[in-house]
Design a protein around this motif. Structure first.
Motif, short mmCIF file in Angstrom:
data_model
loop_
_atom_site.label_atom_id
_atom_site.label_comp_id
_atom_site.label_asym_id
_atom_site.label_seq_id
_atom_site.Cartn_x
_atom_site.Cartn_y
_atom_site.Cartn_z
N ARG A 212 7.41 -64.62 -32.21
CA ARG A 212 7.97 -64.04 -30.80
C ARG A 212 8.61 -62.89 -31.37
NH1 ARG A 212 8.93 -69.59 -30.13
NH2 ARG A 212 8.03 -70.52 -28.30
N VAL A 213 8.45 -61.56 -30.68
CA VAL A 213 9.24 -60.62 -30.66
C VAL A 213 10.75 -60.73 -29.96
CG1 VAL A 213 9.19 -58.03 -30.23
CG2 VAL A 213 7.22 -59.22 -30.77
N LYS A 214 11.63 -60.89 -30.83
CA LYS A 214 12.97 -61.32 -30.32
C LYS A 214 13.64 -60.24 -29.46
CE LYS A 214 13.71 -64.90 -33.71
NZ LYS A 214 14.55 -65.34 -34.78
N ASP A 215 13.29 -58.81 -29.49
CA ASP A 215 14.14 -58.03 -28.69
C ASP A 215 12.96 -57.23 -27.84
OD1 ASP A 215 12.25 -56.55 -30.20
OD2 ASP A 215 13.58 -55.10 -30.95
N GLN A 216 11.83 -58.07 -27.41
CA GLN A 216 11.09 -57.49 -26.17
C GLN A 216 10.73 -58.85 -25.46
OE1 GLN A 216 7.85 -54.93 -27.05
NE2 GLN A 216 8.52 -54.50 -29.02
N PHE A 217 10.81 -58.66 -24.06
CA PHE A 217 10.76 -59.63 -23.01
C PHE A 217 9.68 -59.22 -21.93
CE2 PHE A 217 14.89 -59.45 -24.97
CZ PHE A 217 15.18 -60.92 -25.47
N ILE A 218 9.07 -60.40 -21.44
CA ILE A 218 8.16 -60.05 -20.27
C ILE A 218 8.91 -60.80 -19.11
CG2 ILE A 218 5.89 -60.48 -19.42
CD1 ILE A 218 4.90 -60.84 -22.23
N PHE A 219 9.17 -60.04 -18.12
CA PHE A 219 9.88 -60.56 -17.12
C PHE A 219 8.68 -60.85 -15.87
CE2 PHE A 219 13.45 -59.01 -18.95
CZ PHE A 219 14.58 -59.93 -18.59
N THR A 220 8.86 -61.67 -15.22
CA THR A 220 7.94 -62.12 -14.16
C THR A 220 8.69 -62.29 -12.89
OG1 THR A 220 6.20 -62.95 -15.47
CG2 THR A 220 6.16 -63.44 -13.17
N ILE A 221 8.40 -61.49 -11.82
CA ILE A 221 9.12 -61.78 -10.55
C ILE A 221 8.19 -61.98 -9.45
CG2 ILE A 221 10.50 -60.66 -8.67
CD1 ILE A 221 11.47 -58.60 -10.98
N GLU A 222 8.27 -63.15 -8.67
CA GLU A 222 7.41 -63.58 -7.40
C GLU A 222 8.35 -63.28 -6.34
OE1 GLU A 222 5.83 -67.44 -7.85
OE2 GLU A 222 4.63 -66.88 -9.67
N SER A 223 7.72 -62.49 -5.30
CA SER A 223 8.23 -62.25 -3.93
C SER A 223 8.10 -63.13 -3.14
CB SER A 223 8.09 -60.80 -3.63
OG SER A 223 8.54 -60.58 -2.39
N THR A 224 8.73 -63.37 -1.96
CA THR A 224 8.80 -64.18 -1.01
C THR A 224 7.64 -63.52 0.19
OG1 THR A 224 10.66 -63.49 0.45
CG2 THR A 224 10.62 -65.37 -0.99
N GLY A 225 7.69 -62.13 -0.05
CA GLY A 225 6.71 -61.05 0.96
C GLY A 225 7.66 -60.35 1.70
N ALA A 226 9.03 -60.55 1.68
CA ALA A 226 9.88 -59.54 2.30
C ALA A 226 9.80 -58.24 1.92
CB ALA A 226 11.28 -60.28 2.34
N PRO A 228 8.08 -56.04 -1.63
CA PRO A 228 7.11 -56.06 -2.80
C PRO A 228 7.93 -56.25 -4.16
CG PRO A 228 6.79 -54.13 -1.48
CD PRO A 228 8.16 -54.73 -1.07
N SER A 229 7.09 -57.06 -5.04
CA SER A 229 7.97 -57.46 -6.35
C SER A 229 8.43 -56.06 -7.19
CB SER A 229 6.87 -57.82 -7.29
OG SER A 229 6.62 -59.28 -6.60
N GLU A 230 7.69 -54.88 -7.08
CA GLU A 230 8.14 -53.90 -7.71
C GLU A 230 9.53 -53.12 -7.03
OE1 GLU A 230 4.75 -52.54 -5.06
OE2 GLU A 230 5.17 -54.42 -6.37
N VAL A 231 9.56 -53.37 -5.95
CA VAL A 231 10.87 -52.98 -5.24
C VAL A 231 11.80 -53.88 -5.52
CG1 VAL A 231 12.10 -52.58 -2.88
CG2 VAL A 231 9.63 -51.90 -3.22
N LEU A 232 11.82 -55.27 -5.83
CA LEU A 232 12.76 -56.04 -6.18
C LEU A 232 13.25 -55.54 -7.47
CD1 LEU A 232 11.20 -59.45 -5.09
CD2 LEU A 232 13.01 -58.28 -4.02
N PHE A 233 12.66 -55.29 -8.21
CA PHE A 233 12.92 -55.01 -9.75
C PHE A 233 13.60 -53.80 -9.91
CE2 PHE A 233 12.05 -52.46 -13.57
CZ PHE A 233 12.69 -53.42 -14.55
N THR A 234 13.43 -52.61 -9.22
CA THR A 234 13.80 -51.53 -9.05
C THR A 234 15.20 -51.62 -8.37
OG1 THR A 234 12.89 -50.78 -7.08
CG2 THR A 234 11.96 -49.98 -9.13
N GLU A 235 15.43 -52.20 -7.34
CA GLU A 235 16.77 -52.47 -6.79
C GLU A 235 17.41 -53.52 -7.29
OE1 GLU A 235 17.74 -51.34 -3.72
OE2 GLU A 235 15.97 -50.14 -3.63
#
Length: 252
Positions: A212-226, A228-235
């Protein structure tokens, strides 16, 4: 979720309204959308299915009058409804050419038998998850450390085929070296779940290493549809920046 009904179908959601209401704000044309539904199944008629296409947008707000204790004494005044719109939502630029309709017209709301009647108003209010979880646009969010898969030696031919078949998420692939020779490669390291299936068995821990690379992470975001996931991340990043700036200011 709703969409415009103009010539070009424009996707629309409650988030397209101009304002997010604060805790004590009243419903108005900038933070609330009102739909009306009134369906009747006449006696002697067959049962009917009421679907979301029966919802009618009320650009001037609620038509239901509030019941008040002093209604008799205030009979001369204008009846109070459940929303107060200062202007019609039809004058808002986003909706001038795109009146609001349900995005999915075939959602079943109710089934009525002969003599039954259904009447309601549906109020869609804009808000944020900080106020109440019902407004959270995030379904689930999680993270994991970045997996690292390392081949400690060249794995070829039958062993390469065996390694590929051992992985349940298809991390490995086979490279054709020519002259009938094949070699295993790590094709999709991010798909690895560190299940350790690839290193089970005799001597496989000497051929494959998992980290496991301890200083790198994979984030996963699932949207309800209201949103987009990429907008949720930036906000979310913007909010985090604001919080960090506030802390820095308080410490300085």
């Amino acid at each position: 979720m709703a969409e415009g009904a103009g010539e070009e179908k424009k996707k629309f959601s409650i988030w397209d309204l101009p304002d997010v209401p604060m805790e004590n704000d009243q419903p108005n044309e900038k933070n609330t959308i009102v739909f009306k539904l009134h369906v009747q199944c006449k006696r002697g008629s067959p049962r009917i299915t009421v679907k979301s296409d029966a919802l009618k947008w009320l650009p001037n707000g609620s038509e239901l009058v509030k019941e008040t204790r002093n209604a008799a004494s205030d009979s001369s005044s204008k009846p109070e409804t459940y929303t107060y719109f200062g202007c019609s939502q039809e004058t808002i630029p986003e909706f001038v050419k795109n009146p609001i309709i349900p995005k999915y017209p075939d959602i079943i709301i109710a089934k009525l038998g002969p003599g039954q009647e259904f009447e309601q108003e549906a109020h869609a209010a804009k808000g944020i998850g900080k106020t109440h979880a019902k407004w959270s646009p995030v379904a689930t969010a999680w993270y994991r450390m970045l997996p690292e898969v390392v081949l400690l030696e060249d794995i070829e031919d039958d062993l390469a085929e065996e390694l590929k078949s051992k992985c349940p998420v298809n991390v490995f692939d086979i490279e054709d070296l020519g002259k009938g020779r094949r070699r295993a490669t790590v094709a999709r390291p991010r798909a690895c779940t560190l299940c350790r299936e690839c290193i089970r068995g005799d001597d496989w821990e000497k051929r494959v290493a998992l980290h496991r690379v301890k200083d790198q992470f994979i984030f996963t975001i699932e949207s309800t549809g209201a949103l987009p996931s990429e907008v949720l991340f930036t906000e979310a990043v913007k909010i985090l920046e604001d919080e960090c700036e506030r802390v820095i200011m308080e410490l300085s």
